[in-house]
Motif scaffolding. Structure first.
Motif, short mmCIF file in Angstrom:
data_model
loop_
_atom_site.label_atom_id
_atom_site.label_comp_id
_atom_site.label_asym_id
_atom_site.label_seq_id
_atom_site.Cartn_x
_atom_site.Cartn_y
_atom_site.Cartn_z
N VAL A 102 -2.37 -2.10 -7.92
CA VAL A 102 -1.15 -3.14 -7.67
C VAL A 102 -0.51 -3.21 -8.44
CG1 VAL A 102 -0.60 -5.56 -6.74
CG2 VAL A 102 -2.25 -4.63 -5.71
N ALA A 103 -0.82 -3.13 -9.62
CA ALA A 103 -0.02 -3.98 -10.99
C ALA A 103 0.77 -2.40 -10.93
CB ALA A 103 -0.86 -3.78 -11.94
N TYR A 104 0.61 -1.13 -10.73
CA TYR A 104 0.48 0.15 -11.16
C TYR A 104 1.64 0.74 -10.03
CZ TYR A 104 2.31 5.21 -10.93
OH TYR A 104 2.58 6.29 -11.68
N LEU A 105 2.08 -0.45 -9.04
CA LEU A 105 3.09 0.07 -7.94
C LEU A 105 3.70 -0.56 -8.21
CD1 LEU A 105 0.76 0.09 -4.71
CD2 LEU A 105 1.89 2.88 -5.94
N THR A 106 3.12 -2.12 -8.60
CA THR A 106 4.55 -3.13 -9.08
C THR A 106 5.49 -2.67 -9.73
OG1 THR A 106 3.17 -5.03 -7.99
CG2 THR A 106 4.65 -5.77 -9.21
N SER A 107 4.69 -2.10 -11.02
CA SER A 107 6.00 -1.43 -12.24
C SER A 107 6.37 -0.68 -12.18
CB SER A 107 4.80 -1.20 -13.04
OG SER A 107 4.50 0.72 -12.89
#
Length: 245
Positions: A102-107
């Motif tokens: 989730v954190a990576y896709l958010t970035s």
């Protein structure tokens, strides 16, 4: 998981808008064991057909999982066609791995917003594990309720009971905004993600506040755990509706 990750494949619009705010973007997330190159052809097909020429495609790569000896967005769990007789004995879902994704896709969405593409012109979607991670990111990240839409192909909704807590931890309301657009599709011949997960995903989304009229539900007769031409045509029509030229 390996600490190294291949860069995403970025496919620029065939007819770039003069103003980035008039553009659109689709972050398309592949499934377990695949990589960005495996689904790049879908974006190319759309472009060669003259579809969505103003759209930027961002196709990320999952990390290599040494335990699985393949790429994965998180450690998968078995998806049974039947409800468990003893749920307390079932393996827990890989929340840590999912939230890292989730954190990576958010970035990646951050990068698009920084380029001037409005949040409401960005779609997040994917196939199988990509379906699961797109829905979760679209429900519990800082972009929850702010994107143009979420698209899920042949997957399911992970951590369904944890979503209200994860939303609260992210400073969000327990219920999702009722104007979110969601496209969900599966094949009737899918043996990897049983039909009951499609139903449970639909039911849980409605419980969380998604309006029925904002949900597009599709089933394709005889289609297995793959993407079909008919499915991609329906996806294209949905994309043209929610992020028009």
């Amino acid at each position: 998981m390996s600490n190294s990750r291949k860069d995403p494949i970025i496919i620029l619009p065939t007819i770039p808008p003069t103003d980035p705010s008039k553009g659109a973007a689709f972050v398309f997330v592949h499934g377990l064991g695949d990589e960005a190159e495996g689904v790049e052809s879908i974006a190319r097909q759309f472009q060669s057909a003259g579809k969505l020429p103003y759209m930027t495609w961002v196709i990320p790569n999952a990390l290599e999982n040494h335990d699985l000896a393949t790429t994965a967005w998180y450690m998968p769990t078995r998806l049974s066609p039947y409800p468990p007789s003893r749920p307390e004995l079932e393996d827990g879902e890989d929340e840590e791995g999912m939230m890292a994704t989730v954190a990576y896709l958010t970035s990646l969405i951050d990068d698009l917003v920084n380029q001037g593409i409005p949040e409401k012109r960005i779609v997040l979607g994917g196939f199988s594990q990509g379906h699961a991670m797109s829905l979760l990111t679209g429900l519990v990240s800082k972009y929850a309720g702010k994107l143009a839409g979420l698209a899920g192909l042949s997957g399911y909704l992970p951590l369904p009971e944890r979503i209200p807590v994860l939303r609260e931890q992210a400073g969000l309301s327990k219920e999702v905004p009722d104007d979110i657009e969601i496209f969900l599709a599966r094949g009737t011949g899918d043996r990897l993600v049983p039909k009951r997960y499609h139903r449970l995903c639909h039911e849980r989304l409605v419980e969380l506040g998604v309006k029925e009229e904002r949900l597009v539900l599709k089933e394709y007769e005889g289609m297995g755990h793959v993407m079909s031409g008919a499915e991609l045509r329906d996806l294209c029509e949905w994309l043209e509706r929610i992020v028009p030229a």
